[in-house]
Design an enzyme around this catalytic site. Sequence first.
Site, PDB file in Angstrom:
ATOM      1  N   GLU A  46      -5.193   3.922   5.792  1.00 19.71           N
ATOM      2  CA  GLU A  46      -4.879   3.686   4.375  1.00 19.71           C
ATOM      3  C   GLU A  46      -5.511   4.788   3.529  1.00 19.71           C
ATOM      4  OE1 GLU A  46      -5.764  -0.227   2.227  1.00 19.71           O
ATOM      5  OE2 GLU A  46      -6.849   1.226   1.002  1.00 19.71           O
TER       6      GLU A  46
ATOM      7  N   SER B 264     -10.841  -0.762   2.857  1.00 21.56           N
ATOM      8  CA  SER B 264     -10.135  -0.837   4.149  1.00 21.56           C
ATOM      9  C   SER B 264      -9.780   0.569   4.596  1.00 21.56           C
ATOM     10  CB  SER B 264      -8.830  -1.634   4.015  1.00 21.56           C
ATOM     11  OG  SER B 264      -9.079  -2.923   3.554  1.00 21.56           O
TER      12      SER B 264
ATOM     13  N   ARG C 154       0.839  -1.218   0.000  1.00 22.00           N
ATOM     14  CA  ARG C 154       0.000   0.000   0.000  1.00 22.00           C
ATOM     15  C   ARG C 154       0.870   1.263   0.000  1.00 22.00           C
ATOM     16  NH1 ARG C 154      -2.976  -3.589  -0.872  1.00 22.00           N
ATOM     17  NH2 ARG C 154      -5.092  -3.932  -0.085  1.00 22.00           N
TER      18      ARG C 154
END
Length: 337
Positions: free
Chosen positions: A333, A236, A162
């Site tokens: 995130e 998420s 990520r």
Amino acid sequence: MIQQHFSIQHLTTFKFPCTAEVFATFDSEASLIELLKQVPSTTPFMVLGGGSNVLFSPKYSGWILHNRCKGITLQNTSTSSVTIKVGAGETWHDFVLYCVENGYYGIENLSLIPGTVGASPIQNIGAYGVEVKDVIESVEGISLPTFERKTLYNKDCCFGYRDSIFKKELKGKFIITSVTFTLSLQKQLNTEYGAIQSTLKEMQIEQPTLKDISHAVITIRQSKLPDPSVIGNAGSFFKNPEITTHHFASLQSQFPTLPHYPGSRSEYIKIPAGWLIEKAGWKGKRKGNVGVHDKQALVLVNYGEGIGSELISLSKEIQQDVWEKFSIRLEAEVNIV
Ligand code: FAD
Ligand code: EPU
């Protein structure tokens, strides 16, 4: 067209109210450069793709540049692979379906991820054992403040879990206008992920095709992730944290069933944040207009009437609670603007 005081609420998947001081779209590098030259030097600006990984407050005092650069062009074909250049404003899932239809292997496990092709390298999108870095050849765009056209090759992008150079050194300094991918023409499927195997079994498929994998991934995702057109969310909310093997051993003695995966560095173990949040008692909890999804605790949702700050407060409470219970810091995130 340049518009003043423009609502971008429905251009994001959280659907929190937000008015941008200025909103404009671009569909080519030339039109992007023209726009960038008009942004006053002291005014903030940002590129918006599909709005599926951003959280806005009710007011954005700057310019929102909406990416509509389209086009899919075959660059090279050999007996084993194909190289394709894709406009940053193409919808990611449409590109996946195009590849699946044409027998190009490599991104079928990334089916149904919302957003644009241009945002895919930013956080190196990943799902079900595949990350987009595995198939990216290069990323093309406009470098700021010079407006120079630049190509970054895969190794230049510093991809991680990520993560990429576009979230760090080049944050706000590089606008992606196209991405070039190399995909395989030879059958190679990644069915390692447990949920893919169990779904194929349920589908009674022993020799899966490219289409079967894409269908299996879509089925899994639809069974646990909320559809943003029904309930606001950005997937998420937090990254899965990585902890030291020492910390893991002490947690595992308290929680023998603690799920875990290898970390991206040696001596580190990745823990699913969804498990930590569920174990801390947050799964399915609602606080006013926002809450924690009842099928996936890593997904925070807007029930319809919320504003961004409510969700930020909820996320902070969760972070604090997880810290107190497990001594693990959860990192967002989602890009909080
Ligand atoms: P935006 O949200 O529009 O932008 C995200 C960030 O990138 C912003 O900071 C923006 O300024 C910047 N940006 C966007 N385009 C450009 C550009 N062209 N140049 C420079 N900067 C740019 N992600 C995963 O990795 N795996 C998943 O499985 C996954 N599942 C999801 C499921 C759901 C239901 C949702 C809502 C989200 C999910 N996501 C997942 C997160 C999201 O889909 C990805 O991060 C996606 O790549 C975001 O694309 P976007 O076009 O919507 O980006
Ligand atoms: N879990 C729970 N409770 C929950 C949710 C998860 O206990 O409510 C535990 C279970 O043990 C489960 C494990 O967590 O087996 C993993 O769950 P899941 O397979 O749903 O994946 P995840 O780790 O929660 C990550 C990505 C997703 C990606 C999936 C599939 C991150 C931050 N998230 O989620 O990406 O789709 O794996 O590969 O890495 C996103 O980035 O927005 C996103 C949705």
